[in-house]
Design a protein around this motif. Structure first.
Motif, PDB file in Angstrom:
ATOM      1  N   SER A  77       0.842  -1.210   0.000  1.00 26.95           N
ATOM      2  CA  SER A  77       0.000   0.000   0.000  1.00 26.95           C
ATOM      3  C   SER A  77       0.872   1.253   0.000  1.00 26.95           C
ATOM      4  O   SER A  77       0.595   2.235   0.699  1.00 26.95           O
ATOM      5  N   LYS A 111      -2.231  11.311   1.586  1.00 30.20           N
ATOM      6  CA  LYS A 111      -3.630  10.898   1.689  1.00 30.20           C
ATOM      7  C   LYS A 111      -4.143  10.503   0.311  1.00 30.20           C
ATOM      8  O   LYS A 111      -4.078  11.276  -0.643  1.00 30.20           O
ATOM      9  N   GLU A 229       1.412  -3.383   5.982  1.00 25.82           N
ATOM     10  CA  GLU A 229       0.109  -2.719   5.959  1.00 25.82           C
ATOM     11  C   GLU A 229      -0.132  -2.003   7.280  1.00 25.82           C
ATOM     12  O   GLU A 229       0.174  -2.530   8.351  1.00 25.82           O
ATOM     13  N   ASN A 230      -0.665  -0.799   7.188  1.00 26.66           N
ATOM     14  CA  ASN A 230      -0.983  -0.005   8.381  1.00 26.66           C
ATOM     15  C   ASN A 230       0.232   0.159   9.297  1.00 26.66           C
ATOM     16  O   ASN A 230       0.123   0.108  10.527  1.00 26.66           O
ATOM     17  N   GLY A 231       1.397   0.332   8.682  1.00 23.68           N
ATOM     18  CA  GLY A 231       2.612   0.552   9.454  1.00 23.68           C
ATOM     19  C   GLY A 231       3.177  -0.689  10.110  1.00 23.68           C
ATOM     20  O   GLY A 231       4.103  -0.597  10.924  1.00 23.68           O
ATOM     21  N   GLN A 232       2.656  -1.852   9.772  1.00 24.14           N
ATOM     22  CA  GLN A 232       3.102  -3.093  10.404  1.00 24.14           C
ATOM     23  C   GLN A 232       3.494  -4.120   9.347  1.00 24.14           C
ATOM     24  O   GLN A 232       2.799  -4.305   8.351  1.00 24.14           O
ATOM     25  N   GLY A 270      -4.802  -6.609   8.887  1.00 24.51           N
ATOM     26  CA  GLY A 270      -5.296  -5.726   7.848  1.00 24.51           C
ATOM     27  C   GLY A 270      -5.960  -6.541   6.749  1.00 24.51           C
ATOM     28  O   GLY A 270      -5.691  -7.742   6.586  1.00 24.51           O
TER      29      GLY A 270
END
Length: 298
Positions: A77, A111, A229-232, A270
């Motif tokens: 992402s 964003k 994903e999502n910083g992980q 995620g």
């Protein structure tokens, strides 16, 4: 193989022959200018022939690396600066990987505007990124960045699939028609998925070969797939066996672990991470040995 003369950059070779590359294959023409159906052995093994074969191999590897990079952008992402796209677009290998991918513009803060997704068709330094929107119209986005969204994140996935079908679009990197999966309510409280356990392979070697062909590294008996994903960073692991290579093996559970090797509950994953883990497990499981009725009865 029919060779289009205008598409070949001919290089002078020994004995007044000329060699070139057509669709990644070595081709030649004789001193009279006639393109031959096959390349003579001596010409293949000449210095010029060997150099062009090495170039063809490099170009093939480069194409694959471009495709793998675009896939990593999607799985991670990642938000990519538009300047990067402008730099790589003139390269045919990058165009092959990127053209017709669904992209979404992102602002300077990263964003993403998923309302403006479209099929990437062109890149221009002044006009920006040219995409075909859901109405079949060309739109130009001059956003600072863009992302290649995973299909599970695309709200209008069915509509984009229909549009791609109408335009006879075929993506090189599997995105639009990539299998996606979402956890059930029952699965969300679990830390492992057993839907793909019990798949039999007559030899562990066969299972390992399947993993290699599908592009999944095997570590400690598990086929693996890492998603950011999502910083992980999370690694999906699907057990395929760790006995002797010639021994029978049965697949096991699909689990997800963090960077500290701790198992993660399915409900805490995620959407992309879960979907890609299931995609890996189901693809490997599909290659298992399936007994027919006569074998089962005996």
């Amino acid at each position: 193989m029919a060779v289009k003369e205008d598409d070949v950059a001919w290089v002078e070779a020994e004995k007044d022959y000329a060699v070139g590359l057509a669709d990644g294959k070595l081709v030649c023409r004789n001193p009279k200018g006639k393109t031959l159906a096959s390349v003579p052995k001596w010409l293949k093994e000449s210095e010029t022939g060997e150099s062009l074969k090495a170039l063809a191999e490099w170009l093939s590897d480069h194409e694959l690396e471009c495709q793998h990079t675009v896939e990593r952008w999607m799985l991670g992402s990642l938000v990519i600066p538009r300047d990067v796209l402008s730099e790589v677009w003139p390269d045919p290998a990058w165009q092959l990987a990127l053209r017709d991918m669904v992209i979404a513009p992102a602002n300077a803060a990263g964003k993403v505007d998923y309302e403006k997704t479209g099929l990437l068709r062109d890149v221009d330094a002044k006009r920006g990124m040219g995409v075909i929107d859901l109405d079949g119209e060309t739109q130009w986005h001059r956003a600072a960045s863009f992302t290649v969204p995973h299909p599970i994140l695309i709200a209008d996935l069915d509509e984009l699939r229909e549009l791609a079908g109408d335009l006879s679009i075929r993506q090189v990197v599997d995105q639009l028609y990539r299998p996606v999966a979402q956890p059930t309510a029952e699965q969300k409280v679990l830390k492992q998925i057993n839907d793909y356990a019990g798949g039999k392979f007559e030899q562990l070697n066969f299972a390992l070969s399947v993993c290699r062909r599908l592009g999944y590294p095997v570590r400690g008996g598990y086929a693996t797939c890492r998603v950011f994903e999502n910083g992980q960073s999370v690694q999906a692991r699907y057990y395929v066996g760790d006995e002797y290579p010639e021994s029978e093996t049965w697949t096991g559970a699909l689990v997800f672990v963090d960077e500290s090797e701790h198992a993660i509950a399915i409900g805490d994953l995620g959407a992309v991470t879960f979907s890609e883990g299931v995609r890996m497990a189901s693809a490997i499981y599909a290659k298992r040995k399936v007994e027919d009725d006569s074998e089962a009865a005996s």
